[in-house]
Scaffold this active site. Structure first.
Site, PDB file in Angstrom:
ATOM      1  CE1 TYR A  11      -2.735   2.883   0.589  1.00 17.77           C
ATOM      2  CE2 TYR A  11      -2.011   2.855   3.173  1.00 17.77           C
ATOM      3  CZ  TYR A  11      -2.952   3.911   1.962  1.00 17.77           C
ATOM      4  OH  TYR A  11      -3.984   4.698   2.332  1.00 17.77           O
ATOM      5  N   GLY A  36       1.800  -8.366  -1.131  1.00 23.15           N
ATOM      6  CA  GLY A  36       1.496  -7.941  -2.198  1.00 23.15           C
ATOM      7  C   GLY A  36       1.732  -8.244  -3.407  1.00 23.15           C
ATOM      8  CG  ASP A  51      12.062 -13.416   2.765  1.00 20.87           C
ATOM      9  OD1 ASP A  51      11.927 -12.343   4.007  1.00 20.87           O
ATOM     10  OD2 ASP A  51      11.012 -14.602   3.283  1.00 20.87           O
ATOM     11  CG  ASN A  92       8.720 -10.337   8.117  1.00 23.61           C
ATOM     12  OD1 ASN A  92       9.111 -10.600   7.435  1.00 23.61           O
ATOM     13  ND2 ASN A  92       7.663  -9.924   7.997  1.00 23.61           N
ATOM     14  CE1 TYR A 141       3.467  -2.569  12.922  1.00 26.60           C
ATOM     15  CE2 TYR A 141       1.648  -1.250  14.190  1.00 26.60           C
ATOM     16  CZ  TYR A 141       2.353  -1.407  13.132  1.00 26.60           C
ATOM     17  OH  TYR A 141       2.647  -0.354  12.097  1.00 26.60           O
ATOM     18  CG  HIS A 189      -5.577  -0.156   7.981  1.00 25.70           C
ATOM     19  ND1 HIS A 189      -4.542   0.439   7.083  1.00 25.70           N
ATOM     20  CD2 HIS A 189      -5.755   0.004   9.258  1.00 25.70           C
ATOM     21  CE1 HIS A 189      -3.827   0.090   8.116  1.00 25.70           C
ATOM     22  NE2 HIS A 189      -4.507  -0.301   9.014  1.00 25.70           N
ATOM     23  CG  LEU A 190     -12.914   2.990  10.683  1.00 26.28           C
ATOM     24  CD1 LEU A 190     -13.901   2.513  11.176  1.00 26.28           C
ATOM     25  CD2 LEU A 190     -13.066   4.528  11.931  1.00 26.28           C
ATOM     26  NE  ARG A 220      -7.139   5.052  17.472  1.00 28.63           N
ATOM     27  CZ  ARG A 220      -6.800   4.658  18.728  1.00 28.63           C
ATOM     28  NH1 ARG A 220      -8.082   6.162  19.635  1.00 28.63           N
ATOM     29  NH2 ARG A 220      -7.167   3.879  19.399  1.00 28.63           N
ATOM     30  N   GLY A 283      -6.686  -2.172  25.072  1.00 29.44           N
ATOM     31  CA  GLY A 283      -5.478  -1.935  24.414  1.00 29.44           C
ATOM     32  C   GLY A 283      -5.301  -1.001  23.248  1.00 29.44           C
TER      33      GLY A 283
END
Length: 331
Positions: A11, A36, A51, A92, A141, A189-190, A220, A283
């Site tokens: 993205y 992707g 990778d 990762n 994350y 995502h919203l 946000r 959270g």
């Protein structure tokens, strides 16, 4: 200038590829296409499949590349997924970054722009959030991104590596010409979830309506992806000319509640949304708003497209006309 963009099939990465090419940079994209799609990459960029966790691949990338700068987007970004599977996030996000900076030092590439997150702060003690706010991530994350920031600080001290860590708030929106847009897998995502609920005639899940805000939904700070990639262009220029070990929030300093975002989507789409109200996720903070004064002062950053109407309208138009073209990417 020749730059390496990792995660350029995703993205934000695909927007960065286009912006860098428009600036006249020579661009090399490295992506494993796990989340992707190659068709998201501008054809004028060179694409190398591989990778970044593979040390031999990264070594060959830098042995042949002769880059002036690296912009590192490749990484997983779902907070909930990181709680369910912390191993893949630490493996990762950290190991790929470590392989890159180690080879940058070895091959004398000294300008690194890192895709970080406001998730390094955790639940804020106060808002708007400044860069010196305490760092207490609430999920793997955010912790993985903070660990990479610590790695960068040490490489900066030991090897004098120049870097800029950009802490995104809520990246959003799509290109104004309809060419690129947002679709992650998993999608958390919203904006895309609410829009897709309209297009697919499915139920939209709203997490929490009992926050300590005026309408009960969390608030946000949304930054349009075009403005976000401009921050990366400015960071490259800063590092190339002045060097530094830099940490910046990338936001607007203004927040929108989930209800305000949903109302704007309903207005732009002229549609209703079938909403299921569930409890807030563990959270999730009441309010997350950036203090962007540092990046504005240091880099001259000035968001141009991050008003809520532009964000939602661009996203709606992209999803409506490109619903079959999904960029399933972490970045």
């Amino acid at each position: 200038m020749k730059i390496l963009i990792t995660g350029g099939a995703g993205y934000i990465g695909s927007f960065m590829v286009k912006a860098a090419l428009d600036k006249g940079y020579e661009v090399v994209v490295a992506d494993n296409l796990e989340r992707g799609q190659e068709k998201a990459i501008d054809k004028k960029a060179e694409f190398i499949l591989g990778d970044l966790k593979d040390k031999k691949f990264v070594e060959s990338l830098f042995s042949e590349g002769k880059f002036d700068a690296v912009v590192h987007f490749a990484g997983y970004i779902s907070m909930s997924e990181s709680v369910n599977n912390p191993y893949i996030y630490f493996d990762n996000n950290i190991n790929s970054s470590l392989n890159i900076v180690e080879n940058m030092v070895k091959h004398r590439v000294n300008n690194f722009v890192f895709s970080s997150t406001a998730g390094v702060y955790g639940n804020p003690i106060k808002t708007p959030i400044r860069e010196d706010h305490p760092k207490n991530p609430t999920n793997p994350y955010g912790e993985s991104k903070l660990m990479v920031e610590k790695i960068l600080s040490w490489y900066g001290k030991i090897y004098d590596l120049n870097f800029a860590s950009l802490r995104y708030f809520n990246a959003s929106g799509a290109s104004l010409d309809g060419g690129l847009g947002e679709s992650h897998s998993p999608e958390s995502h919203l904006v895309p979830n609410a829009i897709n609920s309209i297009l697919n005639k499915t139920q939209f899940t709203l997490y929490g309506n009992d926050y300590s805000t005026s309408d009960g939904t969390c608030i946000r700070d949304y930054i349009h992806v075009i403005d976000l990639v401009e921050a990366h262009i400015l960071a490259i220029f800063k590092l190339k000319n002045d060097g530094g070990k830099l940490f910046y929030n990338v936001g607007t300093g203004h927040g929108y509640s989930n209800k305000e975002v949903i109302d704007m989507i309903k207005k732009i789409s002229d549609s209703e949304i079938n909403i299921e109200n569930l409890g807030r996720r563990p959270g999730d903070a009441d309010i997350l708003i950036a203090d962007p004064n540092l990046i504005k002062r240091d880099l001259g950053f000035s968001p141009k497209y991050s008003d809520l109407e532009t964000i939602v309208k661009s996203a709606w138009e992209w999803h409506k006309t490109n619903s079959k073209f999904k960029i399933q990417s972490s970045k």
